[in-house]
Design an enzyme around this catalytic site. Structure first.
Site, short mmCIF file in Angstrom:
data_model
loop_
_atom_site.label_atom_id
_atom_site.label_comp_id
_atom_site.label_asym_id
_atom_site.label_seq_id
_atom_site.Cartn_x
_atom_site.Cartn_y
_atom_site.Cartn_z
N ASN A 163 -17.85 -91.95 -107.74
CA ASN A 163 -17.33 -93.14 -108.41
C ASN A 163 -16.78 -94.11 -107.37
O ASN A 163 -16.88 -93.84 -106.18
CB ASN A 163 -16.25 -92.74 -109.44
CG ASN A 163 -15.12 -91.97 -108.76
OD1 ASN A 163 -14.42 -92.51 -107.91
ND2 ASN A 163 -14.97 -90.69 -109.11
N ILE A 193 -7.91 -80.58 -112.74
CA ILE A 193 -6.89 -80.17 -111.75
C ILE A 193 -5.47 -80.41 -112.26
O ILE A 193 -4.63 -79.51 -112.23
CB ILE A 193 -7.14 -80.90 -110.40
CG1 ILE A 193 -8.54 -80.54 -109.89
CG2 ILE A 193 -6.07 -80.52 -109.38
CD1 ILE A 193 -9.05 -81.40 -108.75
N VAL A 194 -5.20 -81.63 -112.76
CA VAL A 194 -3.81 -81.89 -113.19
C VAL A 194 -3.42 -80.97 -114.35
O VAL A 194 -2.30 -80.44 -114.38
CB VAL A 194 -3.53 -83.38 -113.56
CG1 VAL A 194 -3.57 -84.29 -112.37
CG2 VAL A 194 -4.40 -83.88 -114.66
O1 PMT Z 1 -8.76 -95.20 -105.22
P1 PMT Z 1 -8.57 -96.69 -105.54
O2 PMT Z 1 -9.78 -97.52 -105.22
O3 PMT Z 1 -7.31 -97.23 -104.94
O4 PMT Z 1 -8.40 -96.80 -107.12
C1 PMT Z 1 -7.30 -96.20 -107.74
C2 PMT Z 1 -7.72 -95.47 -109.03
C3 PMT Z 1 -8.14 -96.50 -110.05
C4 PMT Z 1 -8.85 -94.48 -108.73
C5 PMT Z 1 -6.47 -94.63 -109.49
O5 PMT Z 1 -5.41 -95.45 -109.62
C6 PMT Z 1 -6.75 -93.92 -110.80
O6 PMT Z 1 -6.63 -94.45 -111.87
N1 PMT Z 1 -7.07 -92.61 -110.67
C7 PMT Z 1 -7.49 -91.77 -111.78
C8 PMT Z 1 -8.86 -92.13 -112.20
C9 PMT Z 1 -9.42 -91.15 -113.19
O7 PMT Z 1 -10.24 -90.38 -112.80
O8 PMT Z 1 -8.90 -91.13 -114.36
P2 PMT Z 1 -9.32 -90.07 -115.50
O9 PMT Z 1 -8.89 -90.69 -116.72
O10 PMT Z 1 -10.75 -89.67 -115.36
O11 PMT Z 1 -8.45 -88.77 -115.15
C10 PMT Z 1 -7.13 -88.62 -115.63
C11 PMT Z 1 -6.31 -87.77 -114.70
O12 PMT Z 1 -6.88 -86.45 -114.63
C12 PMT Z 1 -6.24 -88.27 -113.27
O13 PMT Z 1 -4.95 -87.99 -112.78
C13 PMT Z 1 -7.26 -87.40 -112.53
O14 PMT Z 1 -6.89 -87.22 -111.15
C14 PMT Z 1 -7.16 -86.11 -113.30
N2 PMT Z 1 -8.38 -85.28 -113.30
C15 PMT Z 1 -9.51 -85.75 -113.89
C16 PMT Z 1 -10.63 -84.92 -113.95
C17 PMT Z 1 -10.54 -83.63 -113.39
N3 PMT Z 1 -11.58 -82.81 -113.41
N4 PMT Z 1 -9.40 -83.21 -112.81
C18 PMT Z 1 -8.33 -84.01 -112.76
O15 PMT Z 1 -7.29 -83.63 -112.23
#
Ligand code: PMT
Length: 398
Positions: A206, A301-302
């Protein structure tokens, strides 16, 4: 900190910097005894350390005089803290495997004092999978990593692996950094994208640049925390004073996080982790045509950190294109975490790749806005907000 520092010196170009470490510690009133490996003596003489510390330098497991009184055990007990600086890739590997083939490695095994490790090596050696696996084990066993730093190396390479400057090492060792809102706390941050290979030349990923997560790691370090940054593949310099563990895939990120996070107070998941990976990575480049790639889910992971370690305060991120707060709240509850920092993505000038961002901090009770600003400023405000909430949470749960 108590007063006896055992300084373990291994052999590399950074060995000369350890003389300054010994001098600074002495100047601050600490007793410093130095143990050198054979390789260290190829760079600096024991006499120099002896002159600086006023103590005899030890270098042999088979010193009949010292060993008459079991010198290695006596030294191991004498130490209030053991600082390995510089720590070569080889000495870190020996720590990991529990080898005791010279005086220094034997002392590392025999001491019950806390061990601080200041790595110094070529950037390719630092990034080698074997070194990274060894580092993860050192952290898991409770050793504290000081650095490494990033910059130009003696061999002409540029990258991660330089030993931190003596002043920084001494300040971190003695906990002399100015009091901040997270002084004494251990914070782990994830940053950047993950890459999920489908064949030797292609992967699913991504647009995350890692800028937000790196800014958070810098802000947490500036607030006094001991910070480990688990980073996906990005093109950013390592933040000064932060231990960076590079990973590529979501599975690697999961493995780099899950054990060491046990000892952390706060976990911040800013990485954009790929939710899925190809079920199989083809060993040959896939041919053009109708390629169908089966996907399997990656571990969350989280959510796993929150479930496995209820004592860790867990903050996730949410990248949303619409209905930001409601979607963030859904994620907060689904993942069982303490807070979520939601950013609106798909809007120019913020989110992925941009130097700026805006966040809404969402808890089960409230929402707070951090207005559009540079990612460094947003990260500082986020860290201050998290540290306040963390303290209230810690009070409420103690
Ligand atoms: O890296 P930059 O270019 O500075 O941009 C910043 C960002 C937009 C990437 C950052 O601020 C951000 O929003 N990161 C999370 C993006 C994301 O993947 O969101 P999500 O809605 O898919 O995931 C939600 C949360 O679960 C996040 O904390 C993610 O780290 C976590 N996750 C998601 C999937 C997974 N398999 N394991 C996880 O821990």
């Amino acid at each position: 900190m108590s007063s006896n520092v055992l300084l373990g010196v291994t052999g590399g170009v950074a060995t000369y910097k350890s003389v300054e470490i010994a001098r600074l510690l002495k100047q601050k009133g600490y007793r410093v005894r130095v143990v050198m490996t054979e390789a260290a003596k190829a760079f600096v003489t024991p006499l120099l350390f002896q002159g600086i510390t006023g103590e005899r330098v030890s270098d042999s497991l088979f010193d009949p005089q010292a060993e008459a009184a079991m010198g290695h055990i006596e030294l191991a007990k004498w130490a209030d803290v053991l600082l390995l600086a510089p720590a070569t890739a080889n000495s870190i590997a020996k720590l990991t495997y529990g080898l005791g083939d010279d005086l220094l490695s034997t002392l590392c095994l025999a001491t019950s004092a806390p061990i601080f490790v200041a790595p110094a090596m070529n950037q390719a050696m630092w990034h080698a999978a074997a070194t990274q696996a060894n580092i993860a084990i050192c952290i898991k066993r409770g050793m504290t990593l000081l650095g490494p730093g990033e910059g130009e190396q003696a061999c002409g390479d540029i990258g991660l692996g330089r030993m931190l400057e003596p002043q920084d090492i001494v300040e971190q060792l003695l906990g002399e950094k100015q009091e901040g809102s997270l002084t004494g706390k251990c914070v782990m941050v994830t940053a950047g994208p993950t890459q999920e290979p489908m064949d030797p030349v292609r992967y699913i990923s991504n647009h995350s640049s890692g800028k937000m997560g790196y800014a958070i790691a810098r802000a947490a370090h500036a607030a006094g925390a001991r910070v480990t940054l688990i980073s996906g593949p990005v093109a950013l310099p390592a933040p000064e004073g932060v231990t960076v563990v590079p990973v590529i895939t979501a599975q690697e990120m999961y493995e780099a996080v899950m054990e060491p996070v046990r000892d952390c107070d706060i976990f911040i998941g800013a990485a954009a982790v790929a939710d899925f990976r190809p079920k199989k990575c083809a060993d040959k480049k896939l041919a053009k045509g109708d390629v169908v790639v089966d996907l399997v889910a990656n571990p969350d992971i989280v959510a796993s950190v929150a479930k496995q370690y209820p004592g860790v305060y867990v903050i996730g991120f949410a990248a949303e294109t619409h209905d930001v707060v409601n979607k963030a709240k859904e994620k907060l509850f689904a993942k069982g975490i303490d807070l979520i920092a939601a950013n609106e993505v798909g809007v120019a000038g913020r989110g992925f790749h941009s130097d700026n961002n805006a966040l809404i901090i969402v808890s089960s009770q409230d929402c707070e806005l951090i207005e559009l600003d540079t990612k460094d400023s947003v990260a500082q405000q986020l860290i201050e907000n998290i540290s306040k909430r963390y303290k209230n949470h810690a009070k409420a749960t103690s």
